[in-house]
Design a protein around this motif. Structure first.
Motif, PDB file in Angstrom:
ATOM      1  N   ARG A 185       0.843  -1.205   0.000  1.00  0.00           N
ATOM      2  CA  ARG A 185       0.000   0.000   0.000  1.00  0.00           C
ATOM      3  C   ARG A 185       0.874   1.250   0.000  1.00  0.00           C
ATOM      4  O   ARG A 185       1.842   1.334   0.745  1.00  0.00           O
ATOM      5  N   ASN A 186       0.485   2.209  -0.836  1.00  0.00           N
ATOM      6  CA  ASN A 186       1.196   3.488  -0.845  1.00  0.00           C
ATOM      7  C   ASN A 186       0.551   4.431   0.162  1.00  0.00           C
ATOM      8  O   ASN A 186      -0.372   4.062   0.896  1.00  0.00           O
ATOM      9  N   ARG A 187       1.009   5.655   0.201  1.00  0.00           N
ATOM     10  CA  ARG A 187       0.514   6.609   1.194  1.00  0.00           C
ATOM     11  C   ARG A 187      -0.962   6.936   1.032  1.00  0.00           C
ATOM     12  O   ARG A 187      -1.645   7.288   1.997  1.00  0.00           O
ATOM     13  N   SER A 188      -1.448   6.835  -0.190  1.00  0.00           N
ATOM     14  CA  SER A 188      -2.868   7.129  -0.436  1.00  0.00           C
ATOM     15  C   SER A 188      -3.762   5.927  -0.169  1.00  0.00           C
ATOM     16  O   SER A 188      -4.988   6.010  -0.292  1.00  0.00           O
ATOM     17  N   GLY A 189      -3.152   4.788   0.185  1.00  0.00           N
ATOM     18  CA  GLY A 189      -3.924   3.595   0.518  1.00  0.00           C
ATOM     19  C   GLY A 189      -4.190   2.672  -0.655  1.00  0.00           C
ATOM     20  O   GLY A 189      -4.857   1.642  -0.490  1.00  0.00           O
ATOM     21  N   GLU A 190      -3.669   2.989  -1.822  1.00  0.00           N
ATOM     22  CA  GLU A 190      -3.877   2.147  -2.992  1.00  0.00           C
ATOM     23  C   GLU A 190      -2.960   0.923  -2.940  1.00  0.00           C
ATOM     24  O   GLU A 190      -1.822   1.000  -2.486  1.00  0.00           O
ATOM     25  N   ASP A 192      -0.771  -1.997  -4.671  1.00  0.00           N
ATOM     26  CA  ASP A 192      -0.001  -2.345  -5.866  1.00  0.00           C
ATOM     27  C   ASP A 192      -0.139  -3.854  -6.074  1.00  0.00           C
ATOM     28  O   ASP A 192       0.466  -4.643  -5.353  1.00  0.00           O
TER      29      ASP A 192
END
Length: 259
Positions: A185-190, A192
């Motif tokens: 998860r990236n900082r925006s919560g998406e 990969d």
């Protein structure tokens, strides 16, 4: 008698009573009640203190690893690193009216745990532990990483707690490639999905470390500390890992005996 105590997760006095009750255990230990009596709990306590004072639990672990390697169970080129929490009593309703000062709390997910951590380095091919370290529960998994590598690795596996530790891995195992799980998860919560797929493939190998933890915690009963202080519990941890290595190698060892 000390090994029996580990295998059945017994207190000192309970181990003495188990030997008095069981003919099979007495036969294994080598005690004939017609000639000698079963050592009492105090004798076992003094023996364990001797092991602790001279760090013999760690030496036993190393010796077992050497013997297994001599029987063909060699350390390969991959190491799986992981840590598990060993619980400790959080209550202050005791003689000292305080918790063990060497145990600390940590949060895993949404739950808090109090106790210590057992860090292990497991061979990716055989699933046997070749290195270990003990710390308070609040110590991050990555800090024990250099102590868990033997230096000749070509691959290092671990969960996301060891992500972004390439420099630390390279400092101890310069030839090793980092196969630890990436954070998906990236900082925006998406999420990969490519990283998630790669993590699944890595986890098929990394899961072998759970076999070691299952033996130590479920089979040997070392899911909670029995003693105060890290040193005493570290001695128990190293002895438990040594016995777990023998247990996980039993098929290979018994096959050699039959031959």
């Amino acid at each position: 008698m000390y090994f029996v105590q580990h295998w059945f997760n017994l207190a000192d006095v309970a181990c003495e009573e188990a030997l008095l009750d069981s003919t099979a255990l007495r036969r294994f230990v080598g005690i004939d009640l017609g000639r000698e009596r079963v050592p009492d709990g105090t004798t076992l306590l003094k023996f364990r203190r001797l092991l602790e004072n001279h760090d013999l639990g760690a030496q036993l672990f190393v010796k077992v690893c050497e013997v297994l390697q001599a029987h063909g169970l060699k350390i390969g080129t991959g190491t799986i690193v992981d840590a598990t929490i060993i619980g400790a009593p959080s209550s202050t309703k005791n003689k000292d009216k305080a918790r063990d000062p060497e145990m600390h709390q940590t949060r895993k997910g949404q739950q808090w745990y109090f106790g210590m951590k057992l860090h292990v380095g497991v061979d990716s091919q055989t699933g046997l532990a070749h290195s270990a370290a003990v710390s308070s529960a609040n110590v991050h998994d990555k800090h024990a990483l250099p102590d868990l590598l033997h230096g000749d690795e070509q691959r290092v596996y671990g969960d996301s707690a060891y992500a972004s530790q390439k420099e630390l891995i390279a400092s101890k195992a310069p030839k090793a490639k980092d196969f630890t799980n990436d954070r998906v998860r990236n900082r925006s919560g998406e999420v990969d999905e490519l990283k998630r797929s790669k993590n699944r493939n890595k986890s098929k190998i990394r899961a072998r470390v759970e076999h070691m933890f299952a033996v130590v915690k479920r089979l040997w009963g070392f899911s909670k500390v029995r003693y105060r202080e890290l040193t005493k519990n570290a001695n128990r941890a190293f002895a438990a890992l040594a016995l777990a290595n023998i247990y996980l190698s039993r098929s290979r060892l018994m096959g050699q005996v039959r031959l």
